[in-house]
Design a protein around this motif. Structure first.
Motif, PDB file in Angstrom:
ATOM      1  N   ILE A   1       0.634  -1.078   0.136  1.00  0.00           N
ATOM      2  CA  ILE A   1       0.007   0.027   0.105  1.00  0.00           C
ATOM      3  C   ILE A   1       0.924   1.239  -0.096  1.00  0.00           C
ATOM      4  N   HIS A   2       0.864   2.160  -0.895  1.00  0.00           N
ATOM      5  CA  HIS A   2       1.542   3.515  -0.959  1.00  0.00           C
ATOM      6  C   HIS A   2       0.711   4.368  -0.565  1.00  0.00           C
ATOM      7  N   ILE A   3       1.084   5.166   0.588  1.00  0.00           N
ATOM      8  CA  ILE A   3       0.352   6.118   0.849  1.00  0.00           C
ATOM      9  C   ILE A   3       1.269   7.475   1.168  1.00  0.00           C
ATOM     10  N   PRO A   4       0.867   8.601   1.094  1.00  0.00           N
ATOM     11  CA  PRO A   4       1.610  10.068   1.123  1.00  0.00           C
ATOM     12  C   PRO A   4       2.469   9.760   2.384  1.00  0.00           C
ATOM     13  N   ARG A   5       3.599  10.634   2.638  1.00  0.00           N
ATOM     14  CA  ARG A   5       4.432  10.473   3.674  1.00  0.00           C
ATOM     15  C   ARG A   5       3.935  11.455   4.834  1.00  0.00           C
ATOM     16  N   ASP A   6       3.380  12.524   4.534  1.00  0.00           N
ATOM     17  CA  ASP A   6       2.956  13.232   5.658  1.00  0.00           C
ATOM     18  C   ASP A   6       1.666  13.037   6.142  1.00  0.00           C
ATOM     19  N   SER A   7       1.713  13.323   7.569  1.00  0.00           N
ATOM     20  CA  SER A   7       0.302  12.888   8.344  1.00  0.00           C
ATOM     21  C   SER A   7      -1.005  13.564   7.886  1.00  0.00           C
ATOM     22  N   TYR A   8      -0.890  14.774   7.615  1.00  0.00           N
ATOM     23  CA  TYR A   8      -1.955  15.713   7.192  1.00  0.00           C
ATOM     24  C   TYR A   8      -2.477  15.020   5.841  1.00  0.00           C
ATOM     25  N   GLN A   9      -1.578  14.445   4.814  1.00  0.00           N
ATOM     26  CA  GLN A   9      -2.099  13.877   3.611  1.00  0.00           C
ATOM     27  C   GLN A   9      -2.494  12.536   3.951  1.00  0.00           C
ATOM     28  N   ILE A  10      -2.159  11.727   4.664  1.00  0.00           N
ATOM     29  CA  ILE A  10      -2.448  10.653   4.924  1.00  0.00           C
ATOM     30  C   ILE A  10      -3.920  10.420   5.390  1.00  0.00           C
ATOM     31  N   LYS A  11      -4.252  11.245   5.997  1.00  0.00           N
ATOM     32  CA  LYS A  11      -5.697  11.539   6.449  1.00  0.00           C
ATOM     33  C   LYS A  11      -6.535  11.395   5.308  1.00  0.00           C
ATOM     34  N   SER A  12      -6.095  11.937   4.321  1.00  0.00           N
ATOM     35  CA  SER A  12      -7.086  12.060   3.147  1.00  0.00           C
ATOM     36  C   SER A  12      -7.144  10.903   2.431  1.00  0.00           C
ATOM     37  N   PHE A  13      -6.360   9.591   2.769  1.00  0.00           N
ATOM     38  CA  PHE A  13      -6.619   8.591   2.043  1.00  0.00           C
ATOM     39  C   PHE A  13      -7.230   7.717   2.838  1.00  0.00           C
ATOM     40  N   CYS A  14      -7.816   8.079   4.029  1.00  0.00           N
ATOM     41  CA  CYS A  14      -8.725   7.096   4.991  1.00  0.00           C
ATOM     42  C   CYS A  14     -10.294   7.401   4.944  1.00  0.00           C
ATOM     43  N   LYS A  15     -10.951   6.276   5.035  1.00  0.00           N
ATOM     44  CA  LYS A  15     -12.233   6.344   5.351  1.00  0.00           C
ATOM     45  C   LYS A  15     -12.358   6.858   6.873  1.00  0.00           C
ATOM     46  N   HIS A  16     -12.797   7.884   7.220  1.00  0.00           N
ATOM     47  CA  HIS A  16     -13.097   8.450   8.340  1.00  0.00           C
ATOM     48  C   HIS A  16     -13.953   7.688   9.509  1.00  0.00           C
ATOM     49  N   LEU A  17     -13.373   7.252  10.551  1.00  0.00           N
ATOM     50  CA  LEU A  17     -14.080   6.412  11.602  1.00  0.00           C
ATOM     51  C   LEU A  17     -14.602   7.207  12.631  1.00  0.00           C
ATOM     52  N   PHE A  18     -13.954   8.162  13.263  1.00  0.00           N
ATOM     53  CA  PHE A  18     -14.827   8.939  14.431  1.00  0.00           C
ATOM     54  C   PHE A  18     -13.638   9.986  14.644  1.00  0.00           C
ATOM     55  N   ASN A  19     -14.049  11.024  15.316  1.00  0.00           N
ATOM     56  CA  ASN A  19     -13.229  11.998  16.057  1.00  0.00           C
ATOM     57  C   ASN A  19     -13.751  12.643  17.373  1.00  0.00           C
ATOM     58  N   PHE A  20     -13.865  11.498  18.124  1.00  0.00           N
ATOM     59  CA  PHE A  20     -14.281  11.866  19.649  1.00  0.00           C
ATOM     60  C   PHE A  20     -13.531  10.902  20.621  1.00  0.00           C
ATOM     61  N   LYS A  21     -13.537  11.606  21.811  1.00  0.00           N
ATOM     62  CA  LYS A  21     -12.464  10.582  22.758  1.00  0.00           C
ATOM     63  C   LYS A  21     -13.628   9.573  23.405  1.00  0.00           C
ATOM     64  N   GLY A  22     -13.526   8.318  23.428  1.00  0.00           N
ATOM     65  CA  GLY A  22     -14.569   7.587  24.023  1.00  0.00           C
ATOM     66  C   GLY A  22     -14.126   5.975  23.577  1.00  0.00           C
ATOM     67  N   SER A  23     -15.091   5.333  23.348  1.00  0.00           N
ATOM     68  CA  SER A  23     -14.963   3.916  22.983  1.00  0.00           C
ATOM     69  C   SER A  23     -14.162   3.691  21.728  1.00  0.00           C
ATOM     70  N   TYR A  24     -13.102   2.832  22.028  1.00  0.00           N
ATOM     71  CA  TYR A  24     -12.268   2.645  20.928  1.00  0.00           C
ATOM     72  C   TYR A  24     -12.478   1.156  20.188  1.00  0.00           C
ATOM     73  N   SER A  25     -13.833   0.643  20.574  1.00  0.00           N
ATOM     74  CA  SER A  25     -14.075  -0.626  20.098  1.00  0.00           C
ATOM     75  C   SER A  25     -14.472  -0.891  18.621  1.00  0.00           C
ATOM     76  N   ALA A  26     -14.553   0.335  17.719  1.00  0.00           N
ATOM     77  CA  ALA A  26     -14.810   0.278  16.541  1.00  0.00           C
ATOM     78  C   ALA A  26     -13.387   0.208  15.654  1.00  0.00           C
ATOM     79  N   LEU A  27     -12.385   0.629  16.243  1.00  0.00           N
ATOM     80  CA  LEU A  27     -11.185   0.363  15.610  1.00  0.00           C
ATOM     81  C   LEU A  27     -10.667  -1.297  15.531  1.00  0.00           C
ATOM     82  N   GLN A  28     -10.093  -1.389  14.403  1.00  0.00           N
ATOM     83  CA  GLN A  28      -9.466  -2.638  14.176  1.00  0.00           C
ATOM     84  C   GLN A  28      -7.827  -2.338  14.082  1.00  0.00           C
ATOM     85  N   ARG A  29      -7.124  -3.496  14.170  1.00  0.00           N
ATOM     86  CA  ARG A  29      -5.524  -3.360  14.221  1.00  0.00           C
ATOM     87  C   ARG A  29      -5.345  -3.022  12.742  1.00  0.00           C
ATOM     88  N   GLY A  30      -4.264  -2.005  12.736  1.00  0.00           N
ATOM     89  CA  GLY A  30      -4.021  -1.636  11.435  1.00  0.00           C
ATOM     90  C   GLY A  30      -4.757  -0.244  11.175  1.00  0.00           C
TER      91      GLY A  30
END
Length: 103
Positions: A1-30
Motif C-alpha cells: 500500500i502506497h500512501i503519502p509521507r505527511d500525516s495531514y496527507q495520509i488522513k485524506s486516504f482514509c475512511k473517517h471512523l470517528f473524531n471523539f474521545k471515548g470507546s475505541y471498540s470500532a477500531l481494528q488493528r492497522g
C-alpha cells in the motif's frame, strides 16, 4: 500500500471512523490514529488493538524513536499524555497513493 509521507496527507486516504474521545471498540488493528490541532493533523500512529498504538515520536514530544503508547487515561507516561491530548480521530486506509482503491 502506497500512501503519502505527511500525516495531514495520509488522513485524506482514509475512511473517517470517528473524531471523539471515548470507546475505541470500532477500531481494528492497522487503523490509523491521527493527532494534532483542529486545523491540521501533525502526527499519526498505527493502532495495535485496545487503544494501544505504535508511532515514531521525535525528540520534542517523545522518545526520538519508535514507541508504543495508549489512548487510555491509565497510561500516564508523558509521551502518552501528550499525544492523548492531541488525539483527533481515526481512519482506515481505503486507497493507495496511485489512486487505486483497496478492497
Amino acid at each position: 500500500i502506497h500512501i503519502p509521507r505527511d500525516s495531514y496527507q495520509i488522513k485524506s486516504f482514509c475512511k473517517h471512523l470517528f473524531n471523539f474521545k471515548g470507546s475505541y471498540s470500532a477500531l481494528q488493528r492497522g487503523d490509523l490514529l491521527f493527532f494534532g490541532t483542529r486545523q491540521r493533523c501533525t502526527h499519526v500512529g498505527l493502532h495495535l488493538g485496545d487503544g494501544r498504538y505504535r508511532h515514531s515520536s521525535g525528540q520534542d514530544y517523545g522518545r526520538n524513536g519508535i514507541g508504543i503508547d495508549s489512548l487510555h487515561s491509565s497510561d500516564q507516561h508523558p509521551v502518552a499524555c501528550h499525544y492523548r491530548a492531541e488525539f483527533r480521530g481515526a481512519g482506515r486506509v481505503v486507497r493507495c497513493h496511485d489512486g487505486s482503491h483497496l478492497s
